[in-house]
Design an enzyme around this catalytic site. Structure first.
Site, PDB file in Angstrom:
ATOM      1  N   ASP A 122      27.911 -24.621  63.588  1.00 45.73           N
ATOM      2  CA  ASP A 122      29.123 -24.936  63.199  1.00 45.73           C
ATOM      3  C   ASP A 122      30.000 -25.570  64.556  1.00 45.73           C
ATOM      4  O   ASP A 122      29.702 -26.169  65.371  1.00 45.73           O
ATOM      5  CB  ASP A 122      30.284 -23.944  63.723  1.00 45.73           C
ATOM      6  CG  ASP A 122      30.469 -22.935  62.245  1.00 45.73           C
ATOM      7  OD1 ASP A 122      30.356 -23.036  61.249  1.00 45.73           O
ATOM      8  OD2 ASP A 122      30.118 -21.471  63.068  1.00 45.73           O
ATOM      9  N   ASP A 138      32.698 -24.513  55.622  1.00 42.96           N
ATOM     10  CA  ASP A 138      33.989 -23.617  55.326  1.00 42.96           C
ATOM     11  C   ASP A 138      34.905 -23.838  54.797  1.00 42.96           C
ATOM     12  O   ASP A 138      36.045 -23.199  54.245  1.00 42.96           O
ATOM     13  CB  ASP A 138      34.136 -23.303  56.786  1.00 42.96           C
ATOM     14  CG  ASP A 138      32.183 -22.747  57.592  1.00 42.96           C
ATOM     15  OD1 ASP A 138      31.798 -21.925  57.070  1.00 42.96           O
ATOM     16  OD2 ASP A 138      32.310 -22.649  58.770  1.00 42.96           O
TER      17      ASP A 138
END
Length: 195
Positions: A122, A138
């Site tokens: 991320d 995401d």
């Protein structure tokens, strides 16, 4: 059916684009952010910050990579089955697009879990709210899911309105037929009385 094939190709194209964009940005994140401090894009709002995790949002199911991977595979199988079985109807065309986003995002994070030791990379971080660090996969999953949900709600409302109108039209038609029969009976009685 040629239309079904065309929309399946679009579904696959959106899926592949989502995966490529996700993996490319994760590669850039590893190359340019890993081991370094955060890089502010919009001061106090959005920053780039390398983060890897073995869980899902807000570190839920941390360390449960195999379970998350299994759930992801089952989820993908359901989506693919649903898309393949989708009726060839104009009203379902957006489902191919939104489903492609959802599928691409899910596969993007599954690739991380399989090839990066169970960890998902991320790098996007909203600073002004308590929100987990996230990635392009995401975004694709959330946007695809949100748009599918909105689409099905709006489609259900549209169907309910159409059914209500059909019932109303049917009732109006029955009333008109009943009124017509009453008038015919009245005329018949008048004709009989006139004789």
């Amino acid at each position: 059916n040629k239309n079904k094939i065309k929309w399946m190709i679009l579904f696959l194209l959106i899926t592949v684009i989502s995966i490529v964009l996700d993996q490319w940005t994760k590669y850039l994140s590893i190359q340019n952010l890993q081991g370094k401090g955060a890089y502010s894009l919009i001061n106090g709002v959005l920053e780039l910050q390398f983060f890897s995790n073995t869980g899902i949002a807000w570190s839920m199911l941390e360390g449960q990579s195999l379970f998350i991977l299994f759930i992801g595979i089952v989820f993908l199988a359901v989506i693919l089955f649903f898309v393949i079985k989708l009726p060839e109807h104009k009203k379902f065309r957006l489902v191919y697009i939104f489903g492609g986003l959802l599928t691409g995002g899910a596969i993007g994070n599954m690739i991380d879990r399989i090839f990066r030791g169970g960890k998902v990379i991320d790098f996007l971080n909203f600073q002004f709210i308590d929100f987990p660090v996230f990635n392009i996969a995401d975004i694709a999953v959330c946007v695809g899911t949100g748009l599918l949900f909105l689409y099905f709600i709006l489609d259900t409302i549209k169907d309910l309105k159409a059914r209500k109108k059909n019932i109303s039209d049917k009732e109006n038609g029955e009333v008109l037929i009943s009124e017509g029969l009453v008038r015919m009976k009245e005329r018949s009685v008048c004709v009989l009385l006139a004789k």
